[in-house]
Scaffold this motif. Structure first.
Motif, PDB file in Angstrom:
ATOM      1  N   TRP A 272      -4.227   0.965   6.642  1.00 62.66           N
ATOM      2  CA  TRP A 272      -3.735   0.728   5.288  1.00 62.66           C
ATOM      3  C   TRP A 272      -2.466  -0.122   5.358  1.00 62.66           C
ATOM      4  O   TRP A 272      -1.556   0.172   6.139  1.00 62.66           O
ATOM      5  CB  TRP A 272      -3.371   2.040   4.598  1.00 62.66           C
ATOM      6  N   ASP A 273      -2.414  -1.131   4.521  1.00 64.42           N
ATOM      7  CA  ASP A 273      -1.194  -1.915   4.339  1.00 64.42           C
ATOM      8  C   ASP A 273      -0.746  -1.687   2.901  1.00 64.42           C
ATOM      9  O   ASP A 273      -1.280  -2.290   1.966  1.00 64.42           O
ATOM     10  CB  ASP A 273      -1.470  -3.400   4.609  1.00 64.42           C
ATOM     11  N   LEU A 274       0.223  -0.772   2.732  1.00 72.13           N
ATOM     12  CA  LEU A 274       0.664  -0.388   1.396  1.00 72.13           C
ATOM     13  C   LEU A 274       1.896  -1.188   0.990  1.00 72.13           C
ATOM     14  O   LEU A 274       2.797  -1.383   1.793  1.00 72.13           O
ATOM     15  CB  LEU A 274       0.969   1.113   1.351  1.00 72.13           C
ATOM     16  N   TYR A 275       1.930  -1.618  -0.276  1.00 74.68           N
ATOM     17  CA  TYR A 275       2.944  -2.559  -0.778  1.00 74.68           C
ATOM     18  C   TYR A 275       2.783  -3.871   0.002  1.00 74.68           C
ATOM     19  O   TYR A 275       3.700  -4.372   0.641  1.00 74.68           O
ATOM     20  CB  TYR A 275       4.367  -2.000  -0.642  1.00 74.68           C
ATOM     21  N   ALA A 276       1.574  -4.428  -0.079  1.00 75.31           N
ATOM     22  CA  ALA A 276       1.140  -5.481   0.835  1.00 75.31           C
ATOM     23  C   ALA A 276       1.679  -6.862   0.502  1.00 75.31           C
ATOM     24  O   ALA A 276       1.547  -7.780   1.314  1.00 75.31           O
ATOM     25  CB  ALA A 276      -0.395  -5.531   0.863  1.00 75.31           C
ATOM     26  N   GLY A 277       2.256  -7.046  -0.687  1.00 78.95           N
ATOM     27  CA  GLY A 277       2.772  -8.366  -1.039  1.00 78.95           C
ATOM     28  C   GLY A 277       1.670  -9.400  -1.046  1.00 78.95           C
ATOM     29  O   GLY A 277       0.581  -9.171  -1.571  1.00 78.95           O
ATOM     30  N   VAL A 278       1.930 -10.561  -0.449  1.00 82.03           N
ATOM     31  CA  VAL A 278       0.937 -11.648  -0.447  1.00 82.03           C
ATOM     32  C   VAL A 278       0.054 -11.606   0.795  1.00 82.03           C
ATOM     33  O   VAL A 278      -0.695 -12.548   1.059  1.00 82.03           O
ATOM     34  CB  VAL A 278       1.617 -13.024  -0.561  1.00 82.03           C
ATOM     35  N   GLY A 279       0.120 -10.539   1.568  1.00 83.13           N
ATOM     36  CA  GLY A 279      -0.874 -10.309   2.605  1.00 83.13           C
ATOM     37  C   GLY A 279      -0.575 -10.859   3.984  1.00 83.13           C
ATOM     38  O   GLY A 279      -1.489 -10.942   4.815  1.00 83.13           O
ATOM     39  N   VAL A 292      -8.804  -3.577   7.112  1.00 82.95           N
ATOM     40  CA  VAL A 292      -7.569  -3.343   6.365  1.00 82.95           C
ATOM     41  C   VAL A 292      -7.852  -3.077   4.898  1.00 82.95           C
ATOM     42  O   VAL A 292      -8.639  -3.796   4.257  1.00 82.95           O
ATOM     43  CB  VAL A 292      -6.620  -4.551   6.492  1.00 82.95           C
ATOM     44  N   ASP A 293      -7.197  -2.047   4.362  1.00 82.22           N
ATOM     45  CA  ASP A 293      -7.098  -1.840   2.921  1.00 82.22           C
ATOM     46  C   ASP A 293      -5.683  -2.216   2.512  1.00 82.22           C
ATOM     47  O   ASP A 293      -4.713  -1.573   2.947  1.00 82.22           O
ATOM     48  CB  ASP A 293      -7.379  -0.379   2.549  1.00 82.22           C
ATOM     49  N   ALA A 294      -5.559  -3.258   1.699  1.00 82.37           N
ATOM     50  CA  ALA A 294      -4.254  -3.751   1.264  1.00 82.37           C
ATOM     51  C   ALA A 294      -4.047  -3.377  -0.193  1.00 82.37           C
ATOM     52  O   ALA A 294      -4.897  -3.669  -1.043  1.00 82.37           O
ATOM     53  CB  ALA A 294      -4.173  -5.261   1.434  1.00 82.37           C
ATOM     54  N   VAL A 295      -2.920  -2.751  -0.494  1.00 83.14           N
ATOM     55  CA  VAL A 295      -2.630  -2.270  -1.848  1.00 83.14           C
ATOM     56  C   VAL A 295      -1.382  -2.970  -2.369  1.00 83.14           C
ATOM     57  O   VAL A 295      -0.337  -2.964  -1.706  1.00 83.14           O
ATOM     58  CB  VAL A 295      -2.430  -0.741  -1.878  1.00 83.14           C
ATOM     59  N   GLU A 296      -1.482  -3.543  -3.555  1.00 87.78           N
ATOM     60  CA  GLU A 296      -0.361  -4.260  -4.172  1.00 87.78           C
ATOM     61  C   GLU A 296      -0.545  -4.231  -5.686  1.00 87.78           C
ATOM     62  O   GLU A 296      -1.649  -4.424  -6.183  1.00 87.78           O
ATOM     63  CB  GLU A 296      -0.317  -5.707  -3.666  1.00 87.78           C
ATOM     64  N   GLU A 318      -5.760  -3.767  -6.346  1.00 87.47           N
ATOM     65  CA  GLU A 318      -4.665  -4.075  -7.267  1.00 87.47           C
ATOM     66  C   GLU A 318      -4.283  -2.817  -8.042  1.00 87.47           C
ATOM     67  O   GLU A 318      -5.120  -2.184  -8.684  1.00 87.47           O
ATOM     68  CB  GLU A 318      -5.072  -5.181  -8.232  1.00 87.47           C
ATOM     69  N   GLY A 319      -3.025  -2.442  -8.000  1.00 90.03           N
ATOM     70  CA  GLY A 319      -2.541  -1.269  -8.710  1.00 90.03           C
ATOM     71  C   GLY A 319      -1.350  -0.669  -7.971  1.00 90.03           C
ATOM     72  O   GLY A 319      -0.988  -1.109  -6.872  1.00 90.03           O
ATOM     73  N   THR A 320      -0.744   0.337  -8.578  1.00 89.97           N
ATOM     74  CA  THR A 320       0.374   0.992  -7.914  1.00 89.97           C
ATOM     75  C   THR A 320      -0.146   1.816  -6.745  1.00 89.97           C
ATOM     76  O   THR A 320      -1.252   2.373  -6.798  1.00 89.97           O
ATOM     77  CB  THR A 320       1.131   1.904  -8.889  1.00 89.97           C
ATOM     78  N   VAL A 321       0.649   1.919  -5.704  1.00 94.77           N
ATOM     79  CA  VAL A 321       0.217   2.630  -4.499  1.00 94.77           C
ATOM     80  C   VAL A 321      -0.092   4.090  -4.813  1.00 94.77           C
ATOM     81  O   VAL A 321      -1.084   4.649  -4.326  1.00 94.77           O
ATOM     82  CB  VAL A 321       1.296   2.509  -3.404  1.00 94.77           C
TER      83      VAL A 321
END
Length: 412
Positions: A272-279, A292-296, A318-321
């Motif tokens: 998991w990459d949480l608060y992922a920004g622009v990746g 990877v699951d990226a959350v932003e 896309e959404g809050t963590v």
């Protein structure tokens, strides 16, 4: 007498009645005459009126705005570099012990390669009625002074501001904020925020003047910080060029690299990459073989992240963590890089429920880092499952009290 430095940069001493006293712009070892500014039940804040004896780490500030205008952008310009580094070690260690209740010593601090001219972003506030564009006063945040130059900004940005400053009549009506940025390739960007206005009539002419001055730039306009910027003049570019990025790119890259290395082998792992920004981190993890699951939450950043990670094993959410984490599947490893507020308690609970083998936490605030580590180490109604195996600080923003911290948490 000033005994030490607190988080935020104020010097700490004892008032005449024994209360803790916080005094900005002082250094350990200073003997100063201090005026009482505000009194609370357990502490007071003061203002230095006269310095009778300078502490060993005190130096003359390099920036003219620091003393003359009370610039609030820096807090440590009156301190030499060793004193700044020691203060940041103490700030992080004190937060871990005092806020988090963790039995951890002060961490090592990785220094920045340069103490000046490192910032690739300048965020200026505009007071349209007075034509003033600059930074906030450290004691009076509502007061803005007109900026001439910023000593911690990259030279290319200072040159750009020198041209723009003389042409402020060309800015859009209703200007509230002006952001100058260098992108990853060194391209210049000027982003104007103008409340209630959707046009910048003089942008093409201004872009032409910047071209003639040898500073070709891309000009953007947006109506508020929540709106996506719109290209208006200069060389066309993707909006991701002005998405959030670390203002010190070299140290930011070092922290990201260290965070990925701290995860250990990631091939075939679920990360998991949480608060992922622009990746940027998600892309590097996927290139190393991770799923990877990226959350932003920022739709603009998610769009750029999908573009940057195209063709790689990265699923974007896309959404809050705190709302997305409960919906995610299992994970082996986690990277979190939250804003200053740290992890919502729902995120901590979600991480404990998923029980990853290792979590790497990149923090911009030692106090919220300490709180969150304590929650992971001491969950209610459960035995201790995790332990902190590494804490390292980074001097990402010399001349300021801000410190970046990397912490590694592993299952016991």
């Amino acid at each position: 007498e000033i005994l030490r430095l607190a988080a935020g940069g104020d010097g700490v001493g004892r008032w005449v009645d024994g209360k803790t006293a916080f005094v900005p712009r002082t250094a350990p070892g200073d003997i100063a005459v201090v005026e009482l500014v505000n009194e609370r039940r357990r502490h007071v804040t003061g203002r230095m009126l006269r310095l009778d004896r300078a502490g060993p780490g005190r130096v003359s500030p390099q920036c003219a705005h620091y003393l003359r205008d009370g610039c609030g952008g820096c807090q440590f310009q009156h301190l030499d570099h060793p004193t700044q580094i020691e203060a940041k070690r103490t700030i992080v260690g004190d937060a871990l012990r005092r806020v988090g209740g963790l039995d951890l010593s002060d961490p090592d601090v990785v220094p920045c390669g340069t103490a000046w001219g490192y910032r690739n972003t300048l965020v200026l506030t505009a007071r349209g009625e007075a034509g003033v564009i600059g930074f906030h006063h450290f004691e009076h945040p509502g007061r803005i002074f007109d900026l001439e130059r910023c000593e911690i900004a990259a030279p290319a940005l200072i040159q750009l501001w020198g041209v723009l400053r003389a042409r402020r009549a060309a800015f859009p009506a209703g200007l509230s904020r002006l952001v100058l940025r260098l992108d990853r390739e060194g391209g210049r960007h000027v982003m104007a925020e103008a409340k209630g206005h959707s046009a910048w009539p003089m942008a093409p002419a201004l872009a032409g003047e910047l071209d003639q001055a040898g500073m070709p730039s891309t000009l953007w306009l947006r109506r508020s910080r929540r709106r996506r910027p719109r290209w208006v003049a200069g060389a066309p570019a993707r909006a991701g060029a002005v998405a959030f990025a670390q203002a010190n790119p070299s140290v930011g890259h070092a922290v990201k690299t260290a965070a990925i290395e701290a995860l250990g082998p990631v091939g075939l792992k679920r990360v998991w990459d949480l608060y992922a920004g622009v990746g940027e981190t998600a892309r590097r993890l996927a290139e190393l073989g991770a799923s990877v699951d990226a959350v932003e939450r920022d739709a603009w950043a998610v769009a750029e992240g999908k573009y940057q990670c195209e063709g790689l094993a990265v699923r974007w959410h896309e959404g809050t963590v705190e709302t997305v984490v409960p919906r995610l599947g299992a994970c082996d490893l986690v990277i979190v890089n939250p804003p200053r507020a740290g992890l919502d308690a729902r995120v901590t609970r979600g991480l404990l429920a998923k029980r990853p083998d290792r979590l790497v936490y990149v923090s911009c605030d030692p106090a919220t880092l300490a709180r969150d580590l304590s929650r992971l180490m001491n969950p209610p109604s459960r035995g201790r499952e995790y332990r902190v195996t590494l804490v390292r600080a980074y001097d990402m923003f010399p001349q300021t009290a801000h410190v970046e911290t990397l912490a590694v948490v592993e299952r016991s």
